[in-house]
Design a protein around this motif. Structure first.
Motif, short mmCIF file in Angstrom:
data_model
loop_
_atom_site.label_atom_id
_atom_site.label_comp_id
_atom_site.label_asym_id
_atom_site.label_seq_id
_atom_site.Cartn_x
_atom_site.Cartn_y
_atom_site.Cartn_z
N ARG A 45 0.83 -1.20 0.00
CA ARG A 45 0.00 0.00 0.00
C ARG A 45 0.88 1.26 0.00
NH1 ARG A 45 -5.20 0.92 1.82
NH2 ARG A 45 -6.59 -0.89 1.92
N ASP A 90 -5.82 -6.34 5.90
CA ASP A 90 -5.73 -5.22 4.96
C ASP A 90 -6.47 -4.00 5.47
OD1 ASP A 90 -4.87 -4.13 2.39
OD2 ASP A 90 -7.00 -4.14 1.86
N ASP A 91 -7.52 -4.20 6.27
CA ASP A 91 -8.19 -3.06 6.88
C ASP A 91 -7.30 -2.40 7.93
OD1 ASP A 91 -10.57 -2.89 5.42
OD2 ASP A 91 -11.53 -4.44 6.63
N GLN A 118 -4.91 -0.43 6.03
CA GLN A 118 -5.55 0.82 5.58
C GLN A 118 -5.45 1.91 6.64
OE1 GLN A 118 -10.02 2.60 5.54
NE2 GLN A 118 -9.86 0.40 5.16
N GLU A 130 -1.94 3.32 6.87
CA GLU A 130 -1.66 4.20 5.73
C GLU A 130 -2.35 5.55 5.91
OE1 GLU A 130 -1.91 4.14 0.83
OE2 GLU A 130 -3.20 2.81 2.01
N TYR A 174 -11.10 6.14 8.41
CA TYR A 174 -11.06 4.68 8.37
C TYR A 174 -12.45 4.12 8.06
CZ TYR A 174 -10.78 -0.12 10.19
OH TYR A 174 -10.84 -1.48 10.34
#
Length: 328
Positions: free
Chosen positions: A20, A204-205, A208, A211, A292
């Motif tokens: 990412r 992956d959340d 996220q 990031e 988020y």
């Protein structure tokens, strides 16, 4: 573009986070023990500088923090810090240059829930070495930020799930037989009427959220829960998983003594550890401050995990075909 050092880069979160960050245009330096590659392979790793380091050994030598600081990062993402002493060494070394530090905590900084959903403002009532250690780190980092030192953001994930590793089952433990029973219609024993609460989140959340934190420096000094939008009970998770195989779960609600007899002491203790906290964590603050928005529900995260476990021979579902995952 920022220079981002990711500590623990090939683990559950880092495997998703590093690609990412590369796609986001950042220069990424990945620190890990170098024992294995990431759980998720992608071409972005070819653009990453990788450094092998044993944090425990470097901490013992008093050199880990200086090694990280010498890389001249704009951002440090610390995914594998478990003691206040380790965190202190890192912030002491980073203080002269003051990069943004984003730390991976845990929802286990909360003990048994008194109000749900649990917000980040609840008093810390952690117990056990892992939860108390993370709570001590959180307090240290927020003191550091308030004192004008290294600005830090703390993210608290739930039960991290996804392809590549065993995940917490609907019985609140890592017993692969739980999946087999739900897939094949065998009885599954659950304690406390199956009302224990788990708050899964797809890796992956979590990535996220890390990031997003890079572009929210104003969030320094704050903590955020990073979980799926809704927690689920054991019985709810069991019903969802059984539904993938066209079944209703066959559940036996038993007391803890009987559960321990059927599950075995190791798995029963894991269930106790996961359910006694009963944390249904709010993500309202993370949505408002970081933007988020989890892509996966708890069941969708488990569906991806179980699909991988079956494909890689780590779980036996009796040859039963999967249906499409339902939300939950």
């Amino acid at each position: 573009m920022s220079r981002v050092v990711v500590i623990g880069a090939t683990g559950h979160i880092g495997s998703y986070l590093v690609p990412r960050l590369v796609r986001g245009g950042h220069e990424v330096i990945a620190l890990s023990r170098g024992i294995r590659g990431p759980y998720l392979q992608s071409p972005e790793w070819d653009l990453v500088a990788t450094i092998a380091v044993d944090r425990d050994a470097a901490d013992a030598e008093g050199t880990f923090g200086t090694q990280v600081a010498a890389l001249r990062p704009d951002v440090v993402i610390d995914l594998i810090c478990f003691t206040a002493a380790s965190a202190q060494q890192l912030v002491d070394a980073l203080r002269p240059s003051r990069p943004l530090l984003v730390h991976c905590g845990t929802i286990w900084v909360h003990g048994p829930a008194l109000r749900v959903p649990v917000t980040e403002d609840e008093p810390r009532t952690a117990y056990g070495e892992y939860g108390t250690g993370k709570a001590e780190i959180e307090a240290l980092l927020h003191r550091e930020t308030r004192a004008g030192g290294v600005p830090a953001i703390v993210l608290h994930p739930g039960h991290i799930s996804g392809p590549g590793w065993p995940v917490i089952t609907p019985a609140g433990n890592l017993d692969p037989a739980v999946w087999t029973r739900l897939a094949t219609g065998q009885p599954l024993a659950l304690p406390d009427h199956g009302l224990g609460v788990l708050n899964h989140v797809h890796a992956d959340d979590v990535a996220q959220a890390f990031e997003l934190a890079l572009s929210r420096p104003a969030a320094a000094g704050a903590s955020f829960h990073v979980v799926a939008a809704q927690a689920m009970t054991l019985r709810g998770l069991a019903a969802g998983v059984a539904g993938w195989f066209g079944r209703e779960p066959v559940l036996e609600f038993v007391d803890w003594a009987e559960f321990g007899r059927q599950a075995g002491p190791e798995h029963a203790e894991a269930t106790r550890e996961h359910t006694f906290r009963g944390i249904a964590a709010s993500i309202e603050k993370a949505g408002r401050s970081l933007g988020y928005a989890p892509r996966y529900s708890s069941l969708e995260a488990l569906y991806e995990a179980l699909t991988w476990l079956v494909a890689n021979g780590q779980v036996d579902v009796g040859g039963q075909p999967f249906r499409v995952a339902t939300s939950g």
